[in-house]
Design a protein around this motif. Structure first.
Motif, PDB file in Angstrom:
ATOM      1  N   GLU A  64      12.358   5.532  -7.839  1.00 54.44           N
ATOM      2  CA  GLU A  64      11.285   6.540  -7.689  1.00 54.44           C
ATOM      3  C   GLU A  64      10.165   6.280  -8.689  1.00 54.44           C
ATOM      4  O   GLU A  64       8.978   6.376  -8.370  1.00 54.44           O
ATOM      5  CB  GLU A  64      11.852   7.948  -7.906  1.00 54.44           C
ATOM      6  N   HIS A 104       5.664  12.756  -6.171  1.00 53.35           N
ATOM      7  CA  HIS A 104       5.983  11.785  -5.146  1.00 53.35           C
ATOM      8  C   HIS A 104       7.195  12.253  -4.342  1.00 53.35           C
ATOM      9  O   HIS A 104       7.236  12.177  -3.122  1.00 53.35           O
ATOM     10  CB  HIS A 104       6.270  10.452  -5.822  1.00 53.35           C
ATOM     11  N   LEU A 137       5.564  -4.763  -6.575  1.00 62.79           N
ATOM     12  CA  LEU A 137       5.857  -4.317  -5.212  1.00 62.79           C
ATOM     13  C   LEU A 137       4.655  -4.600  -4.335  1.00 62.79           C
ATOM     14  O   LEU A 137       3.522  -4.303  -4.699  1.00 62.79           O
ATOM     15  CB  LEU A 137       6.125  -2.805  -5.192  1.00 62.79           C
ATOM     16  N   THR A 152      11.583   8.642   0.890  1.00 63.20           N
ATOM     17  CA  THR A 152      10.514   7.936   1.576  1.00 63.20           C
ATOM     18  C   THR A 152      10.963   6.626   2.197  1.00 63.20           C
ATOM     19  O   THR A 152      10.851   6.424   3.394  1.00 63.20           O
ATOM     20  CB  THR A 152       9.377   7.639   0.601  1.00 63.20           C
ATOM     21  N   TYR A 153      11.482   5.758   1.373  1.00 61.93           N
ATOM     22  CA  TYR A 153      11.879   4.444   1.875  1.00 61.93           C
ATOM     23  C   TYR A 153      13.386   4.350   1.852  1.00 61.93           C
ATOM     24  O   TYR A 153      14.058   5.006   1.057  1.00 61.93           O
ATOM     25  CB  TYR A 153      11.279   3.328   1.017  1.00 61.93           C
ATOM     26  N   LEU A 186       8.159   3.197  -7.721  1.00 61.22           N
ATOM     27  CA  LEU A 186       7.215   3.508  -6.651  1.00 61.22           C
ATOM     28  C   LEU A 186       6.001   4.230  -7.199  1.00 61.22           C
ATOM     29  O   LEU A 186       4.866   4.020  -6.757  1.00 61.22           O
ATOM     30  CB  LEU A 186       7.896   4.374  -5.591  1.00 61.22           C
ATOM     31  N   LEU A 226       5.289  -2.566   2.207  1.00 59.53           N
ATOM     32  CA  LEU A 226       6.034  -1.303   2.266  1.00 59.53           C
ATOM     33  C   LEU A 226       5.465  -0.422   3.359  1.00 59.53           C
ATOM     34  O   LEU A 226       6.175   0.218   4.124  1.00 59.53           O
ATOM     35  CB  LEU A 226       5.928  -0.555   0.927  1.00 59.53           C
ATOM     36  N   ARG A 241       2.755  -3.334  -1.708  1.00 53.62           N
ATOM     37  CA  ARG A 241       2.668  -2.046  -1.028  1.00 53.62           C
ATOM     38  C   ARG A 241       2.237  -2.169   0.420  1.00 53.62           C
ATOM     39  O   ARG A 241       2.579  -1.340   1.255  1.00 53.62           O
ATOM     40  CB  ARG A 241       1.730  -1.116  -1.795  1.00 53.62           C
TER      41      ARG A 241
END
Lengths: 377, 645
Positions: B533, B603, B543, B468-469, B536, B548, B545
Motif C-alpha cells: 500500500e 488510497h 513501478l 485495488t490491485y 503504491l 498497472l 504505473r
C-alpha cells in the motif's frame, strides 16, 4: 702631482675596474632578487623588494663612484683626521644611554644606525676611514714605520680603540677585518714582520676571551673543527651552504632555481650569497665570480704600483685589500674553509652600506690610477 | 722605493694564493663531491606524497546519493605564526566547536593538531589566518547513516574491515591514488609543484545500485514496526523486480534494533512457501491434471514417522492441486508429491536455484541446504513437498518466486544497475542475466494462478489482498529446527508475493521469526499488504504505473470440468471479494498522521491526494474528515514539519 684633479681622462685600468665593478654590482642585484624573492613574498612584501632596495644602493653608489673618480684623492689625506674623529664618535653612540631609537638592537647586535627610513652600518664606513687614516699616517711617518715606539705604536693608539669599539657592537668579524686591512697597509708601507708577530701574540688573549665568552662563536668554531660530525643546529648553516654549492655541480641548477634558499640556508641573500650563486650557476659561474674579484684585486694592485705618490699607493693597497679580503673571506666561509662569520660579498650581497663603500672605493681607486697615469706621462 | 714594490708583490701573491685556494676548494665541493651534495639536497627537500583519489558515489536506482565522498580537513595550528592570537582563538573555537580551555591549551603548544575532520564550511573562515594549516582528507558521508546499512557496508578503515557493497566494489570505488613530488622547505612546509606531479589521482567509479530509496525506506520502516508489533525476534524483507532480477529493497532487522544482512546469509526452512515448487515439478513432469484429487484425511494423517496436520479446515474431503496450494494442505501436497521420483523433485528445487549461491554482489552469501537424492532418508520426499529438510535464504526464495513471475526464467539477482567512471562514461549497465528456464510460460501462468487464488477470499494469504490491485502469494509457517528436532513454540512466518498478480512487477518475500500470532496469515501477510500500500502511494519509479493502469486482460480462467459430487473451486478474476462499495465515501481522519501514512489511508479509502503544503505531519485536509467525496476524488493535504508543531 696635485693638479690632475679635473682631468677627464681615465686610463685603461680605471675603465676595467669600473666595468668589473659594474658587472659585479648588476649581477648582485639579480642574485639578491633570486635569493630573496621567496622570503620577501612569505613575509608579505613584494618579491622584488630586496632587489629594489639593492638597486637604489647600486644607483647611489654609481653616482658616488663618478664623483670619487673625479675628485683628487688627496682630499682624503687632508680629511683623514676629521673623518676618524667622526667615526670614533659614531662608534661610541651605542654605549651612550638614551639612543635606542638611533642605534636599535637587531638580532642581538647594535651594528646599525637608523636615520629616518635609512639604516646604515657605521662600521662599513669606518673601515674605509681607517684605511684612509692608516695610509695618511704611514705616508707621514715614511721610514719611521719600521720603528715600534715612533712607528707602529701611534697606529695602535687609534686603530685598536676603533677595533675594540666595533668588537663591542658586537661584530668580531668586522673588527678583525679592519685590523687585517690596516695590517696590510702597514705591511706595504714597510713595517717590520717581527712587530706583526708581537702584536699577534699580544692580541691572542683578547681573541680567545671573545671566542670563549660568546657562545655562538664557540659553537661555530667547534663546528668548523669537527665538520665531519653529525648535523647539529650549530653546523646546520655551513652544512647547508656546502649542500647548496655542491648541488650546483658544474653549471648549476639555473638562475632562481636554487632551493636552498627555501629556509634551508639562512641569509642566502647576504652572508651566504656565494652559496646561492654556487648552487644556481655551478662551478663555472662561481669561478667566474671569483676570477672577477681576482681581476679587480689585480687591477687595484696595479693602480697601487703605478700610483703617483706614496699616499696613493698605500690608499690603493688598503682599498683593494678592503674589498678583496672581504670577498675572499666570504667565499671561504661559504666553502667551509674558515669558521662562519657574517661577512658580505662586496658588490653582490644584500646590504647597502657595504655596497656603497665598495663602489665608492672603486671610484677612489680610479682617481688614484688616473693620477698615476698622468704622472707617468 | 724598492721595498714597497717587494711588499706589493707579496700582497699580490697572497691574494693569488687565496683565490687559487677558493677555486680549488670550489672544484672539490662542486665537481668531486657534487653528486654527493646533490643527493643530500634532493633527499632533504623533496618528498613523494600520495594524492588520495575521490571514492566513487553510491546512488539508488533513481540517482539519489546514498554514500558520497566529501573533502574535509584536519586543522593544524602554529600559535607562534598567529598575528592576533586572541581573535584567532575565538574564531577557531567557534568554527571548530572547541571549548575555550581546549583552544587555550592548544595555543600554549608549539604545534597543535585538531583531527576533526572538519567540513569545508567550518574551515573556510580559517583559510585566511596565518598559522592555520589545513590538510584535506576525503571522508565518506552517508546522508542517512542507517539506510540499508548492511547492504551498503562501510569502506575499509583503520582497525575495521570493509563490508557490503563498499567491500565488494572496493577496487572500483577506491580509484587510483595519484603521486606527486613536492618540495619541502627548511621548516617542513610543503610547496605545491604541479610540474612534478607524477600521476594524477583518478576518482573511483560511481555505482548506481538497484535499490529504490523509497521502497527501501518503506520496507525498513514497515519491518521495524512489524517486528515491534508482533514481538518477533527478527525479520527479513526482500523486494525484487522479477523481469530484471534487480533487488529493489532488502531489509533485515533483529528485535534488538540491529540490522545484519541476514536476507543473504541466514537460511530457514521455507515451509508451505515451497509447496508451489512441488506443484511446479508435478506440472512439468505431467503427473497431475486439474481434476485429480487426493483424499484430505479430514485434516489429520498419521504416517509411520510423523503425523501431518492441516491447519486450515477444508469443506471438501477430496482436494485438487489448486486447492492444496490455496488452502496450503500439507496432506494433499505430500500425497501429490509422492507421484514424483526423488530426482524429479530434487531437480525442480535445484533448478529454482536452491542449494547454490545466487551470485549477488555481497561479500557473504549462504548457498542454503538441498541434499542430493542419494542422501535422502525415507521421509525427505514428503518433507520437501511441504518445505522441510531444505534450507533457503530469503533471497533464494525471492528469486525462485521471481522465476514464476518471469514466465519461468530464473535470473541472477543483482544490486548493481550501472557502473560509471569518474568522467561519467558507463562501464557496466545491468541486463537481465538468465540462469536457466525452469518451467514453461504456460506452467508459470498456472502456478501464478494458484498463487493468486491463495490471496483471494478464503485463501491463506487473503490478509495480504489490496483493495485495488490483486496480489498473488503464498504463506508459510515453518517450525524451527533446533539441535534435537523442532523447537516447540518456535516458528517462522513467511509470505511470498507477486504484485500485481496478473503481470508481476514486484516479488516480495516477507519473513518474521517467532512473531506473536504465529501464522503467516496473521503476521507476514499483513506486513506485505502494508508495504504494498505504501509503495503504491509512494512516488517511486520502480513501478510502471502505465502497466498497472492498463488492466491487462485477465488470464483465461482454467475451465474446471464439474465432477459429480465435488464443488469445484472456481478462482474468480478479477477478484471482487474485496472490492469497495460504490457511491460517495467518507474522508478518513488523517490529521496528526505522517504524510506517507495519510496518503496510504486515503488510497485505501479509494481517494486521491494532493499535497499543498509539504511537511512531515498532516495538520488538516480539505475536505475535512467526515465529508463525503465521490470515489477517486481529490483530497488536499496541508502538512507541517514535525518540530514546528
Amino acid at each position: 702631482m696635485t693638479t690632475n684633479a679635473l682631468s677627464p681622462m681615465v686610463n685603461w685600468q680605471g675603465r676595467l675596474l669600473a666595468i668589473v665593478t659594474a658587472a659585479l654590482a648588476v649581477f648582485g642585484v639579480a642574485a639578491v632578487y633570486g635569493a630573496s624573492s621567496i622570503l620577501a613574498v612569505q613575509n608579505g612584501a613584494l618579491g622584488a623588494s630586496f632587489a629594489l632596495r639593492q638597486l637604489t644602493g647600486v644607483v647611489v653608489g654609481g653616482l658616488g663612484l663618478l664623483v670619487a673618480a673625479r675628485v683628487d684623492y688627496h682630499v682624503w689625506r687632508r680629511s683623514a683626521w676629521p673623518l676618524m674623529l667622526v667615526s670614533l664618535a659614531i662608534l661610541w653612540l651605542p654605549f651612550l644611554p638614551g639612543l635606542r631609537g638611533l642605534v636599535p638592537e637587531i638580532n642581538g647586535a647594535r651594528r646599525w644606525l637608523a636615520i629616518g627610513p635609512v639604516r646604515l652600518q657605521p662600521s662599513e664606513f669606518v673601515k674605509f676611514v681607517v684605511v684612509v687614516w692608516v695610509a695618511m699616517l704611514a705616508t707621514k711617518k715614511g721610514e719611521t714605520v719600521r720603528e715600534f715606539r715612533q712607528g707602529v705604536l701611534p697606529f695602535l693608539v687609534i686603530v685598536v680603540p676603533v677595533c675594540v669599539l666595533i668588537l663591542f657592537q658586537p661584530n668580531l668579524s668586522t673588527a678583525l677585518l679592519t685590523a687585517l686591512v690596516s695590517g696590510i697597509v702597514l705591511f706595504t708601507a714597510g713595517a717590520r714582520i717581527g712587530h706583526f708577530l708581537i702584536l699577534l701574540v699580544a692580541a691572542t688573549p683578547v681573541l680567545w676571551h671573545e671566542l670563549v665568552n660568546v657562545q655562538y662563536r664557540l659553537s661555530r668554531m667547534v663546528t668548523f673543527l669537527s665538520s665531519g660530525a653529525e648535523v647539529t643546529e650549530a653546523n646546520w648553516q655551513i652544512q647547508q651552504s656546502l649542500i647548496g654549492i655542491g648541488a650546483g655541480r658544474v653549471v648549476g641548477v639555473g638562475f632562481g632555481e636554487g632551493l636552498q634558499k627555501l629556509g634551508y640556508l639562512p641569509l642566502a641573500y647576504s652572508d651566504f650569497i656565494f652559496s646561492t650563486i654556487g648552487e644556481e650557476w655551478g662551478f663555472v659561474g662561481g669561478t667566474v665570480i671569483i676570477l672577477l674579484f681576482g681581476l679587480w684585486i689585480w687591477v687595484g694592485l696595479r693602480i697601487a704600483r703605478g700610483a703617483a705618490d706614496r699616499f696613493g699607493m698605500l690608499l690603493a693597497v688598503g682599498l683593494t685589500a678592503l674589498v678583496g679580503v672581504t670577498a675572499i673571506l666570504h667565499v671561504a666561509v661559504t666553502l667551509a674553509l674558515i669558521p662562519t662569520t657574517g661577512l658580505p660579498l662586496p658588490f653582490i650581497s644584500f646590504g647597502r652600506s657595504n655596497l656603497l663603500v665598495s663602489i665608492f672605493s672603486a671610484g677612489v681607486l680610479i682617481s688614484i690610477g688616473r693620477a698615476g697615469a698622468r704622472a707617468r706621462r | 722605493m724598492a721595498k714597497p714594490e717587494v711588499r706589493l708583490t707579496a700582497v699580490g701573491i697572497a691574494f693569488a694564493i687565496g683565490i687559487a685556494v677558493l677555486v680549488i676548494r670550489a672544484a672539490q665541493v662542486q665537481l668531486v663531491r657534487g653528486s654527493h651534495y646533490a643527493a643530500l639536497a634532493d633527499s632533504q627537500r623533496t618528498e613523494t606524497v600520495v594524492l588520495p583519489a575521490r571514492r566513487g558515489v553510491l546512488y539508488d536506482r533513481n540517482g539519489v546519493p546514498l554514500a558520497t565522498t566529501q573533502e574535509s580537513f584536519h586543522v593544524g595550528l602554529a600559535p607562534n605564526e598567529l598575528r592576533n592570537p586572541a581573535a584567532a582563538a575565538r574564531l577557531i573555537g567557534s568554527q571548530l566547536g572547541l571549548s575555550e580551555p581546549e583552544v587555550q591549551r592548544a595555543l600554549r603548544r608549539r604545534w597543535a593538531y585538531f583531527d576533526g575532520p572538519f567540513s569545508s564550511a567550518q574551515v573556510h573562515p580559517l583559510r585566511r589566518l596565518r598559522g592555520v594549516h589545513l590538510s584535506p582528507v576525503f571522508t565518506r558521508f552517508y546522508p542517512d547513516p542507517d539506510f540499508a546499512r548492511s547492504v551498503l557496508g562501510r569502506p575499509p578503515a583503520a582497525g575495521r574491515p570493509a563490508g557490503g557493497i563498499e567491500r565488494v566494489f572496493d577496487s572500483l570505488l577506491a580509484g587510483t591514488p595519484g603521486r606527486a613530488v613536492v618540495i619541502r622547505d627548511g621548516r617542513g612546509r610543503v610547496y605545491e609543484s604541479p610540474s612534478r606531479l607524477s600521476a594524477f589521482p583518478v576518482g573511483g567509479h560511481d555505482i548506481q545500485l538497484t535499490l529504490d530509496m523509497s521502497i527501501q525506506e518503506i520496507v525498513e520502516n514497515a519491518l521495524a514496526e512489524a517486528v515491534d508489533r508482533f514481538g518477533a525476534d527478527g525479520g527479513d524483507v526482500v523486494v525484487l523486480a522479477p523481469e530484471s532480477g534487480e533487488v529493489l529493497a532488502v531489509a533485515s532487522r533483529r528485535s534488538d534494533g540491529s540490522a545484519p544482512a541476514s536476507a543473504f546469509t541466514t537460511v530457514f526452512e521455507p515451509g508451505s512457501t515451497a509447496k508451489i515448487f512441488a506443484a511446479a515439478a508435478l506440472l512439468v513432469h505431467d503427473r497431475v491434471v486439474a481434476t485429480d484429487t487426493v483424499y484430505g484425511e479430514g485434516g489429520r494423517w498419521e504416517l509411520p514417522h510423523r503425523t501431518l496436520v492441516d491447519d486450515h479446515e477444508l469443506d471438501v474431503a477430496w482436494i485438487t492441486l489448486d486447492q492444496a496450494i490455496r488452502f496450503s494442505s500439507n496432506i494433499a501436497m505430500v500425497k501429490f508429491a509422492s507421484r514424483l521420483r526423488p530426482v524429479e523433485q530434487f531437480g525442480m528445487l535445484r533448478d529454482m536455484g536452491f542449494g547454490s549461491p545466487t551470485g549477488i554482489e555481497y561479500p557473504a552469501e549462504s548457498r542454503g541446504i538441498l541434499r542430493r537424492p542419494r542422501k535422502w532418508s525415507g521421509t525427505t520426499a514428503a518433507a520437501l513437498a511441504i518445505g522441510y529438510e531444505i534450507a533457503v535464504t530469503p533471497l533464494q526464495l525471492a528469486l525462485a518466486y521471481a522465476a514464476i513471475a518471469n514466465d519461468g526464467i530464473l535470473l541472477r539477482p543483482t544490486l548493481v544497475r550501472e557502473i560509471r567512471r569518474a568522467d561519467g562514461s558507463v562501464t557496466y549497465s545491468h541486463r537481465p542475466e538468465p540462469v536457466r528456464r525452469v518451467v514453461t510460460p504456460e506452467i508459470a501462468r498456472r502456478l501464478r494462478a494458484m498463487l493468486r487464488s491463495a490471496t483471494a477470499r478464503g485463501g491463506t494469504g487473503a490478509s495480504a489482498a489490496l483493495s485495488t490491485y490483486e496480489v498473488a502469494g503464498k504463506t508459510g509457517t515453518a517450525r524451527v529446527a533446533g539441535p534435537g528436532g523442532y523447537v516447540p513454540g518456535s516458528h517462522i512466518a513467511v509470505f511470498a508475493s507477486l504484485f500485481p498478480a496478473d503481470d508481476p512487477q514486484l516479488v516480495m518475500i516477507v519473513k518474521l521469526e517467532n512473531p506473536r500470532g504465529t501464522y503467516a496469515t496473521l503476521t507476514a501477510a499483513p506486513l506485505t499488504r502494508a508495504v504494498l500500500e505504501q509503495v503504491l502511494a509512494a512516488q517511486t519509479a520502480a513501478l510502471d504505473r502505465s502497466r498497472l493502469a492498463r488492466g491487462i486482460p485477465p488470464l483465461p480462467i482454467p475451465v474446471v470440468p464439474v465432477d459429480a459430487g465435488t464443488v469445484p473451486f472456481v478462482v474468480a478474476w478479477p477478484d471482487t471479494s474485496a472490492r469497495p462499495v460504490r457511491g460517495p465515501r467518507l474522508v478518513p481522519d488523517i490529521t496528526g498522521l505522517n504524510l506517507r501514512e495519510a496518503v496510504r489511508r486515503l488510497h485505501k479509502a479509494g481517494l486521491n491526494s494532493r499535497v499543498e503544503v509539504v511537511g512531515d505531519i498532516v495538520v488538516r485536509s480539505r475536505p475535512v474528515a467526515g465529508d463525503s467525496v465521490e470515489p477517486g476524488g481529490m483530497v488536499t493535504l496541508f502538512c507541517a514539519r514535525a518540530g514546528s508543531l
